[in-house]
Design a protein around this motif. Structure first.
Motif, PDB file in Angstrom:
ATOM      1  N   UNK A 139     -52.554  -7.993  16.494  1.00 31.75           N
ATOM      2  CA  UNK A 139     -53.247  -8.480  15.307  1.00 31.75           C
ATOM      3  C   UNK A 139     -53.025  -7.548  14.127  1.00 31.75           C
ATOM      4  N   UNK A 140     -52.931  -8.125  12.944  1.00 31.89           N
ATOM      5  CA  UNK A 140     -52.902  -7.341  11.720  1.00 31.89           C
ATOM      6  C   UNK A 140     -54.305  -6.789  11.504  1.00 31.89           C
ATOM      7  N   UNK A 141     -54.468  -5.470  11.364  1.00 28.04           N
ATOM      8  CA  UNK A 141     -55.808  -4.896  11.236  1.00 28.04           C
ATOM      9  C   UNK A 141     -56.551  -5.362   9.986  1.00 28.04           C
ATOM     10  N   UNK A 142     -55.825  -5.753   8.944  1.00 28.29           N
ATOM     11  CA  UNK A 142     -56.459  -6.180   7.696  1.00 28.29           C
ATOM     12  C   UNK A 142     -56.926  -7.621   7.735  1.00 28.29           C
ATOM     13  N   UNK A 143     -56.157  -8.494   8.390  1.00 28.18           N
ATOM     14  CA  UNK A 143     -56.487  -9.925   8.386  1.00 28.18           C
ATOM     15  C   UNK A 143     -57.128 -10.405   9.678  1.00 28.18           C
ATOM     16  N   UNK A 144     -56.903  -9.658  10.779  1.00 28.47           N
ATOM     17  CA  UNK A 144     -57.398 -10.101  12.075  1.00 28.47           C
ATOM     18  C   UNK A 144     -56.594 -11.238  12.671  1.00 28.47           C
ATOM     19  N   UNK A 145     -55.450 -11.538  12.074  1.00 35.22           N
ATOM     20  CA  UNK A 145     -54.575 -12.625  12.541  1.00 35.22           C
ATOM     21  C   UNK A 145     -53.331 -12.024  13.203  1.00 35.22           C
ATOM     22  N   UNK A 146     -52.732 -12.787  14.114  1.00 33.26           N
ATOM     23  CA  UNK A 146     -51.487 -12.342  14.736  1.00 33.26           C
ATOM     24  C   UNK A 146     -50.399 -12.202  13.672  1.00 33.26           C
ATOM     25  N   UNK A 147     -49.597 -11.165  13.801  1.00 29.86           N
ATOM     26  CA  UNK A 147     -48.507 -10.944  12.853  1.00 29.86           C
ATOM     27  C   UNK A 147     -47.370 -11.929  13.089  1.00 29.86           C
ATOM     28  N   UNK A 148     -47.334 -12.521  14.278  1.00 29.99           N
ATOM     29  CA  UNK A 148     -46.248 -13.403  14.664  1.00 29.99           C
ATOM     30  C   UNK A 148     -46.713 -14.293  15.812  1.00 29.99           C
ATOM     31  N   UNK A 149     -46.035 -15.418  15.972  1.00 24.85           N
ATOM     32  CA  UNK A 149     -46.314 -16.286  17.115  1.00 24.85           C
ATOM     33  C   UNK A 149     -45.439 -15.942  18.313  1.00 24.85           C
ATOM     34  N   UNK A 150     -44.439 -15.056  18.113  1.00 24.31           N
ATOM     35  CA  UNK A 150     -43.531 -14.731  19.217  1.00 24.31           C
ATOM     36  C   UNK A 150     -43.898 -13.400  19.859  1.00 24.31           C
ATOM     37  N   UNK A 151     -43.454 -13.221  21.088  1.00 28.13           N
ATOM     38  CA  UNK A 151     -43.809 -12.034  21.863  1.00 28.13           C
ATOM     39  C   UNK A 151     -43.209 -10.760  21.269  1.00 28.13           C
ATOM     40  N   UNK A 152     -42.043 -10.862  20.637  1.00 28.59           N
ATOM     41  CA  UNK A 152     -41.431  -9.674  20.049  1.00 28.59           C
ATOM     42  C   UNK A 152     -42.290  -9.124  18.902  1.00 28.59           C
ATOM     43  N   UNK A 153     -42.682  -9.985  17.986  1.00 31.48           N
ATOM     44  CA  UNK A 153     -43.505  -9.557  16.859  1.00 31.48           C
ATOM     45  C   UNK A 153     -44.856  -9.033  17.308  1.00 31.48           C
ATOM     46  N   UNK A 154     -45.449  -9.720  18.283  1.00 25.60           N
ATOM     47  CA  UNK A 154     -46.748  -9.281  18.782  1.00 25.60           C
ATOM     48  C   UNK A 154     -46.635  -7.935  19.499  1.00 25.60           C
ATOM     49  N   UNK A 155     -45.576  -7.740  20.282  1.00 30.23           N
ATOM     50  CA  UNK A 155     -45.399  -6.474  21.002  1.00 30.23           C
ATOM     51  C   UNK A 155     -45.236  -5.320  20.021  1.00 30.23           C
ATOM     52  N   UNK A 156     -44.424  -5.508  19.011  1.00 31.30           N
ATOM     53  CA  UNK A 156     -44.227  -4.467  17.996  1.00 31.30           C
ATOM     54  C   UNK A 156     -45.572  -4.096  17.351  1.00 31.30           C
ATOM     55  N   UNK A 157     -46.368  -5.093  16.996  1.00 28.56           N
ATOM     56  CA  UNK A 157     -47.658  -4.821  16.359  1.00 28.56           C
ATOM     57  C   UNK A 157     -48.647  -4.197  17.342  1.00 28.56           C
ATOM     58  N   UNK A 158     -48.628  -4.640  18.591  1.00 25.87           N
ATOM     59  CA  UNK A 158     -49.489  -4.024  19.610  1.00 25.87           C
ATOM     60  C   UNK A 158     -49.225  -2.516  19.654  1.00 25.87           C
ATOM     61  N   UNK A 159     -47.957  -2.133  19.697  1.00 25.60           N
ATOM     62  CA  UNK A 159     -47.611  -0.725  19.832  1.00 25.60           C
ATOM     63  C   UNK A 159     -47.910   0.059  18.562  1.00 25.60           C
ATOM     64  N   UNK A 160     -47.766  -0.562  17.399  1.00 21.06           N
ATOM     65  CA  UNK A 160     -48.180   0.100  16.151  1.00 21.06           C
ATOM     66  C   UNK A 160     -49.686   0.319  16.154  1.00 21.06           C
ATOM     67  N   UNK A 161     -50.440  -0.718  16.532  1.00 15.80           N
ATOM     68  CA  UNK A 161     -51.905  -0.597  16.597  1.00 15.80           C
ATOM     69  C   UNK A 161     -52.317   0.487  17.591  1.00 15.80           C
ATOM     70  N   UNK A 162     -51.663   0.498  18.744  1.00 16.43           N
ATOM     71  CA  UNK A 162     -51.956   1.505  19.765  1.00 16.43           C
ATOM     72  C   UNK A 162     -51.690   2.910  19.220  1.00 16.43           C
ATOM     73  N   UNK A 163     -50.608   3.074  18.477  1.00 15.84           N
ATOM     74  CA  UNK A 163     -50.288   4.366  17.893  1.00 15.84           C
ATOM     75  C   UNK A 163     -51.390   4.859  16.964  1.00 15.84           C
ATOM     76  N   UNK A 164     -51.984   3.957  16.193  1.00 17.93           N
ATOM     77  CA  UNK A 164     -53.075   4.336  15.288  1.00 17.93           C
ATOM     78  C   UNK A 164     -54.321   4.750  16.073  1.00 17.93           C
TER      79      UNK A 164
END
Length: 138
Positions: free
Chosen positions: A48-73
């Motif tokens: 999820x985008x931390x600002x909007x609360x919405x998924x950054x993408x409908x595909x697993x690649x985009x979601x995985x990238x954002x999951x790992x960015x969120x986890x890093x924070x």
């Protein structure tokens, strides 16, 4: 011989919640992460985008990238980093996405990579494609 750990205090476990606005807020009554006895336990993270609360993408690649960015924070807010992660658990809506997730995951966790389990689950919150949790040392 009884179990003994020299690296952890024998005092009562002190736990501390970790929270950052740079990652999505918890979707229920749980913390983004908990510090306890020199470990950081990061709850399952979605793409999820931390600002909007919405998924950054409908595909697993985009979601995985954002999951790992969120986890890093969350790791950073807890005083840890990707390098200090010792265990991850990946939950996938479809195990056929295993290879795609691995390619992105490998960019964040260098050798030695953490221990890991990966499961296909019946469903994930908000119909996510992927959710990842981890444990890191402090």
């Amino acid at each position: 011989m009884p179990f003994a750990s020299l690296g952890i205090s024998a005092d009562t476990c002190i736990k501390e919640a970790v929270q950052t606005d740079k990652a999505p807020a918890a979707l229920g009554p749980y913390s983004q992460a908990i510090k306890a006895n020199n470990l950081l336990f990061v709850s399952g993270v979605l793409g999820l985008n931390p600002e909007t609360g919405k998924f950054v993408s409908d595909d697993v690649e985009g979601q995985t990238e954002q999951v790992l960015k969120n986890m890093g924070e969350i790791l950073k807010a807890g005083g840890a980093s990707y390098a200090s992660v010792v265990k991850t658990t990946i939950m996938l809506a479809d195990l056929k996405d295993f290879k795609k997730v691995n390619e992105i995951y490998a960019k964040y966790f260098l050798s030695p990579a953490p221990a890991r389990s990966t499961f296909q689950v019946a469903a994930l919150p908000l119909d996510a494609k992927v959710e990842i949790e981890c444990i890191a040392t402090l």
